[in-house]
Design a protein around this motif. Structure first.
Motif, short mmCIF file in Angstrom:
data_model
loop_
_atom_site.label_atom_id
_atom_site.label_comp_id
_atom_site.label_asym_id
_atom_site.label_seq_id
_atom_site.Cartn_x
_atom_site.Cartn_y
_atom_site.Cartn_z
N SER A 14 -13.83 110.08 -76.63
CA SER A 14 -12.47 110.63 -76.54
C SER A 14 -11.92 110.71 -77.97
O SER A 14 -12.07 109.79 -78.75
CB SER A 14 -11.58 109.70 -75.71
N ASP A 163 -15.67 103.76 -73.90
CA ASP A 163 -14.69 104.85 -74.01
C ASP A 163 -13.47 104.67 -73.11
O ASP A 163 -13.36 105.27 -72.04
CB ASP A 163 -15.33 106.22 -73.75
N GLY A 165 -10.72 105.75 -73.69
CA GLY A 165 -9.77 106.73 -74.22
C GLY A 165 -8.73 107.18 -73.21
O GLY A 165 -7.66 107.66 -73.57
#
Ligand SMILES: CNC(=O)c1c(C)[nH]c(/C=C2\C(=O)Nc3ccc(Cl)cc32)c1C
Length: 263
Positions: A14, A163, A165
């Motif tokens: 991300s 991740d 994100g």
């Protein structure tokens, strides 16, 4: 970033690319997410701050370890240093098995599932302890974008959820309340399609999709359009796993992909 030797790019996460780096002080190999924040909107910058704050608070063998964040104001870059996972991501494992038409061994699937359940338990039911008062506070975190591309393997068959994100920390743990949904449509849970809200059950749904895909080498719900995909997900009809997998594994996947389950 003088203390690190840049090596090859190994993927994208991300907000930016992921590069393999070598720490000069001790030669340790790490992964570095490189983010050019010049083009980021205010909301994206807030999301990035949230990601770092979540990652640095998570210490668990099945969650990629955050090491440090470095801001290069001269070049408008943010670097996030994390542990290196030499086995790459699950999406590549699925792709390799699909291309060679060889099933992923059931033993490997159970191993992935157990470790991802441990990672999600840490996210959903983890706590933080105040260093002065030693007060322990629940710290529920929703990953919100669990998919094969965000699951990594180290060199010892350890699974690492990565991740964050799109993850969110739920400030009021008593309320598994909604968050606006973002993420990968294939793994969108039914409650998202209805109200576009998200809670811990939705991460379990996405886990069911990942485990299903490890066995069937394709996601449980496929469609050509978002509308068709949404209808199929809400209907919740899931084909059984290929015959070489046990009924026990079949049943667990079906439970995780059961629509209208209230925990
Ligand atoms: C082809 N790329 C790879 O095999 C690969 C390898 C060897 N490592 C990775 C990715 C990560 C890695 O090694 N550590 C990571 C920490 C956080 C995130 Cl979001 C990703 C990674 C990848 C995608």
């Amino acid at each position: 970033m003088d203390g690190y030797e840049s090596l090859e790019s190994i993927g994208s996460g991300s907000f930016g690319l992921i590069r393999k780096v070598r720490r000069k002080a001790d030669g340790k190999i790490l992964a570095r997410k490189e983010i050019d924040y010049r083009k980021m909107t205010t909301k994206e910058k807030e999301q990035l701050v949230a990601e770092v704050n979540i990652l640095k608070d998570l210490k668990h063998p099945n969650i990629v370890q955050f090491l440090e964040r470095v801001i290069d104001r001269e070049h408008c870059f943010i670097y996030i240093l994390m542990e290196y996972c030499e086995g790459g991501d699950l999406a590549a494992v699925i792709k390799r098995h699909k291309e060679s038409s060889t099933p992923i061994p059931e033993e490997f699937v159970w191993n992935i599932m157990v470790q991802l359940i441990m990672a999600l338990h840490e996210c959903h039911h983890g706590t933080t302890t105040n260093e002065e008062t030693h007060q322990v506070t629940p710290r529920p975190i929703l990953h919100r974008d669990l998919k094969p591309d965000n699951v990594f393997l180290d060199g010892k068959h350890n699974v690492k959820l990565g991740d964050f994100g799109l993850s969110r920390s739920l400030t009021n743990p008593q309320k598994a309340f909604a968050q606006t949904y973002v993420g990968t449509p294939f793994y969108m849970s039914p409650e998202l399609i209805g109200e576009f809200t998200y809670d811990a059950k939705s991460d379990i749904w996405s886990l069911g999709c990942v485990i299903y895909e490890l066995c069937a080498l394709q996601p449980p719900f496929l469609a050509d359009t978002q509308a068709q995909l949404s209808a199929r997900i809400k209907e919740g009809r899931v084909q059984s796993l290929p015959g070489n997998y046990t009924q026990e594994l079949n049943q667990i996947v079906k439970w995780m992909l059961q629509v209208n389950v209230s925990l």
